[in-house]
Design an enzyme around this catalytic site. Sequence first.
Site, PDB file in Angstrom:
ATOM      1  N   HIS A 254     -45.432  51.258 -71.046  1.00  0.00           N
ATOM      2  CA  HIS A 254     -45.899  50.531 -69.858  1.00  0.00           C
ATOM      3  C   HIS A 254     -44.742  49.662 -69.373  1.00  0.00           C
ATOM      4  O   HIS A 254     -44.617  48.503 -69.769  1.00  0.00           O
ATOM      5  CB  HIS A 254     -47.110  49.666 -70.203  1.00  0.00           C
ATOM      6  CG  HIS A 254     -48.319  50.458 -70.594  1.00  0.00           C
ATOM      7  ND1 HIS A 254     -49.436  50.569 -69.788  1.00  0.00           N
ATOM      8  CD2 HIS A 254     -48.574  51.215 -71.694  1.00  0.00           C
ATOM      9  CE1 HIS A 254     -50.333  51.346 -70.386  1.00  0.00           C
ATOM     10  NE2 HIS A 254     -49.821  51.747 -71.547  1.00  0.00           N
TER      11      HIS A 254
ATOM     12  N   HIS B 209     -55.652  57.395 -70.914  1.00  0.00           N
ATOM     13  CA  HIS B 209     -55.909  56.528 -72.065  1.00  0.00           C
ATOM     14  C   HIS B 209     -57.331  56.874 -72.494  1.00  0.00           C
ATOM     15  O   HIS B 209     -58.294  56.471 -71.837  1.00  0.00           O
ATOM     16  CB  HIS B 209     -55.836  55.057 -71.663  1.00  0.00           C
ATOM     17  CG  HIS B 209     -54.455  54.506 -71.605  1.00  0.00           C
ATOM     18  ND1 HIS B 209     -53.526  54.925 -70.704  1.00  0.00           N
ATOM     19  CD2 HIS B 209     -53.842  53.542 -72.360  1.00  0.00           C
ATOM     20  CE1 HIS B 209     -52.397  54.259 -70.902  1.00  0.00           C
ATOM     21  NE2 HIS B 209     -52.558  53.415 -71.900  1.00  0.00           N
TER      22      HIS B 209
ATOM     23  N   GLU C  66     -59.409  54.780 -76.633  1.00  0.00           N
ATOM     24  CA  GLU C  66     -58.535  53.841 -77.357  1.00  0.00           C
ATOM     25  C   GLU C  66     -59.387  52.699 -77.876  1.00  0.00           C
ATOM     26  O   GLU C  66     -59.332  51.563 -77.390  1.00  0.00           O
ATOM     27  CB  GLU C  66     -57.418  53.309 -76.432  1.00  0.00           C
ATOM     28  CG  GLU C  66     -56.386  52.479 -77.199  1.00  0.00           C
ATOM     29  CD  GLU C  66     -55.352  51.819 -76.309  1.00  0.00           C
ATOM     30  OE1 GLU C  66     -55.455  51.928 -75.062  1.00  0.00           O
ATOM     31  OE2 GLU C  66     -54.436  51.174 -76.856  1.00  0.00           O
TER      32      GLU C  66
HETATM   33 FE   FE2 Z   1     -50.923  52.683 -73.199  1.00  0.00          FE
END
Ligand code: FE2
Length: 419
Positions: free
Chosen positions: A63, A214, A217
């Site tokens: 990121h 994602h 998670e």
């Molecule tokens: Fe990530």
Amino acid sequence: MTKTLNAIVNARLAGKEGLHSLTINNGLFTEIQPQTSPVSATDHELDACENLVTSPFVEPHIHLDATLTAGEPRWNESGTLFEGIECWSERKALLSESDVTSRATQTLKLLAAHGVQYVRTHVDTTDPQLTALKAMVKVREQTANFIDLQIVAFPQEGIWSFPNGRELMEEAVRIGADVIGGIPHFEFTRDYGAESVRWLVELAHKNDLLVDVHCDEIDDPESRFLEVLAAEALRLDYGTRVTASHTCAMGSYNDAYCSRLFRLLKKSNIRFLSMPTESLHLQGRFDSYPKRRGITRVPELLDAGLKVAFGQDSIRDPWYPMGNGNMLRTLDVGLHACHMLGMNRIERCLELITDNGAAALNLKNYGIAPGQPARCAVLQGQNAYEVLLGQHPVLASVRDGNVLVQRAAVNPEADLLIT
Ligand code: FE2
């Protein structure tokens, strides 16, 4: 001054016995020849000094809009995901294009110094101004001489659960995102999560873009958006262009469910990314003892013939205060955490930060072979085991025949004053 090569000599290559020379012409590998003995390098040759030469490292999940912000405006003292989100919301208010550009570029240089030449970054689209995304599109252009950068439109606060979430994702595509992201386990409801996955895969398919979600998670065994993602990829025959990142919940799924799930995963042929240092730090936070590791089933996925790669996720941001750009550190931690220190695993471990990452990024023209771009890294060590033991920074990184990075080998015994 750039050094342009016409060969790399005295190289060891994975899966090949002895030394090799790699001839380069016009930025491409043209020939790979075995050597009978070591040779001296000329001015336009790079001497690999009998070390292992691999394809450049791939950082498949980071990121860059948040890197190098740890401690700003305050440190995440608990180390939890939720305090990280609080710190980030305070820091996010201070974002500007120049702030993002400068930190992202600095991080990319750090990665390049460690032999990385391909990066996929997620960029938060839950910002009505899309400030970071606009900055990252410029960074992609400005750093193209040393990094191939893919940008994921990443809805940190959800697509269905954030005002104008869909419109912001569509605007991100118009601005220049390469990959469509998602965060179904963070959406307000399970229905929102499943709907968001179906919608984002369609958006990618319609625009001929890649997908990287994602996905699950979280340590919740009931978080099962991976099956939705894989089913959508299978339905559209899009699996090689779809990546599931994290899938931490798979570490909590029961075996009966997994046996059904793996049938679908193999049929879909989607790619997997695990970020072991980040997951070890952020997951397991709701457990007393025993504590889960929060890491997906990496060896089981590999044994099923699926592509899995490791990424760093963060370098010094509100969620993770560590990270130095060295993928060998991530690899080492991941192998430990996944019970992958059998020699058969170690011998192939570099694939987790090279070839498998390239598969996740759907890279064309990756690999050391005649006709491919002359891009590679010279590692310190004669084989994967030695490289992993030392975890030394790369000795060289070569891109299209030009030397990007070169440094002297580390002698671990140099400062040993006792006899
Ligand atoms: Fe990530």
